[in-house]
Write an enzyme that holds these catalytic residues in place. Structure first.
Site, short mmCIF file in Angstrom:
data_model
loop_
_atom_site.label_atom_id
_atom_site.label_comp_id
_atom_site.label_asym_id
_atom_site.label_seq_id
_atom_site.Cartn_x
_atom_site.Cartn_y
_atom_site.Cartn_z
N LYS A 1 45.97 103.87 1.26
CA LYS A 1 47.23 103.18 1.00
C LYS A 1 47.18 102.46 -0.34
O LYS A 1 48.10 102.56 -1.16
CB LYS A 1 47.53 102.17 2.11
CG LYS A 1 48.91 101.51 1.98
CD LYS A 1 48.97 100.15 2.62
CE LYS A 1 48.34 99.09 1.74
NZ LYS A 1 48.57 97.72 2.24
N ASP B 1 52.30 101.52 4.73
CA ASP B 1 51.85 100.23 5.27
C ASP B 1 52.46 100.06 6.66
O ASP B 1 53.01 100.99 7.24
CB ASP B 1 52.23 99.08 4.33
CG ASP B 1 53.74 98.84 4.27
OD1 ASP B 1 54.52 99.66 4.83
OD2 ASP B 1 54.15 97.84 3.67
#
Length: 259
Positions: free
Chosen positions: A150, A168
């Protein structure tokens, strides 16, 4: 405006199968291609130039900020990093500060002890392996301590202009709640979103989804009356089927230009 209970609220939407030029494997989604196009068209009108909300001054401080943001709010990270980045905006300066001093700067952030250790370790690795420069590839970025997929995707997008999908908690929730690109893991959601989002909307898509989840489709209580895609949304818990006025929102703060 009075709440209108959505006709789709009583049961989850049925999934269709969508395919994309970015992959051959079918993706289950509750939306047609035209509906997906319309969702992101509206997001693009609402926020023509969406911005990440982590403050930074260069790719290095962006890497640090995103790594620090795990299990913390952007506002909380920004409050801690303003002073930190004023003192150390390069790997060399960060290493010179030392772990204990970094820890003092970020002690208001959750898991600050381990994060301070990672900040020093990733700074040392940048100096040793990359000449003090932030690498541009995902494969290299994820070798940095405290940097996962991420974080790498955020850095590739915000620092280097790559079209990536940083999944997220907000993006993961939106993809599953809306039945847009359901998946059991962040990697699965990322892959599905990358294959259904139209190419011309892909660069800004992760910011649109993050901001939609943060300010409208909230975790505990979605604010469906404020939703610009309420008529298209197929979330089971939707409480309103009338879309909010499609107007451009006030501009977010502008990120400092990266070199």
């Amino acid at each position: 405006m009075k709440n209108v209970k959505s006709k789709t609220a009583s049961a989850p939407a049925k999934s269709r199968t969508a395919t994309s030029g970015r992959g051959k494997k079918p993706v289950k989604t509750a939306y047609s291609r035209d509906e997906i196009e319309e969702i992101f068209r509206r997001f693009s009108i609402q926020r023509p130039e969406p911005k990440g909300e982590l403050e930074h001054v260069n790719p290095f401080t962006l890497v640090v900020a995103v790594a620090l943001s795990a299990q913390a709010t952007d506002a909380g990270v920004n409050k801690a990093t303003r002073a930190l980045f004023a003192a150390a905006d390069t790997p060399e300066k960060m290493v010179a500060l030392g772990e204990e001093t970094v820890r003092d700067y970020i002690k208001t952030i959750g898991l600050y002890r381990n994060k301070a250790k990672n900040v020093i370790a990733l700074s040392e690795k940048l100096i040793a392996d990359f000449g003090g420069e932030v690498p541009r590839t995902r494969e290299e970025l994820v070798t940095l301590p405290g940097v996962g997929r991420k974080t790498a995707n955020v850095v590739m997008s915000m620092a280097f202009g790559e079209a990536t999908m940083a999944v997220d908690t907000h993006v993961f929730r939106i993809a599953n709640r809306l039945c847009l690109a359901p998946g059991k893991t962040p990697d699965e959601v990322e892959d599905n979103l990358m294959r259904i989002i139209p190419d011309h909307y892909l660069y800004h898509a992760h910011h649109w989804l993050i901001l939609h989840g943060r300010y409208c489709c909230k975790a505990r209580k979605p604010e469906c009356l404020r939703c610009v895609i309420a008529d298209i949304c197929k979330a089971a818990e939707k409480t309103n089927a009338i879309p909010a006025p499609l107007v451009e929102l006030p501009q977010q703060f502008m990120d400092p230009p990266l070199p």
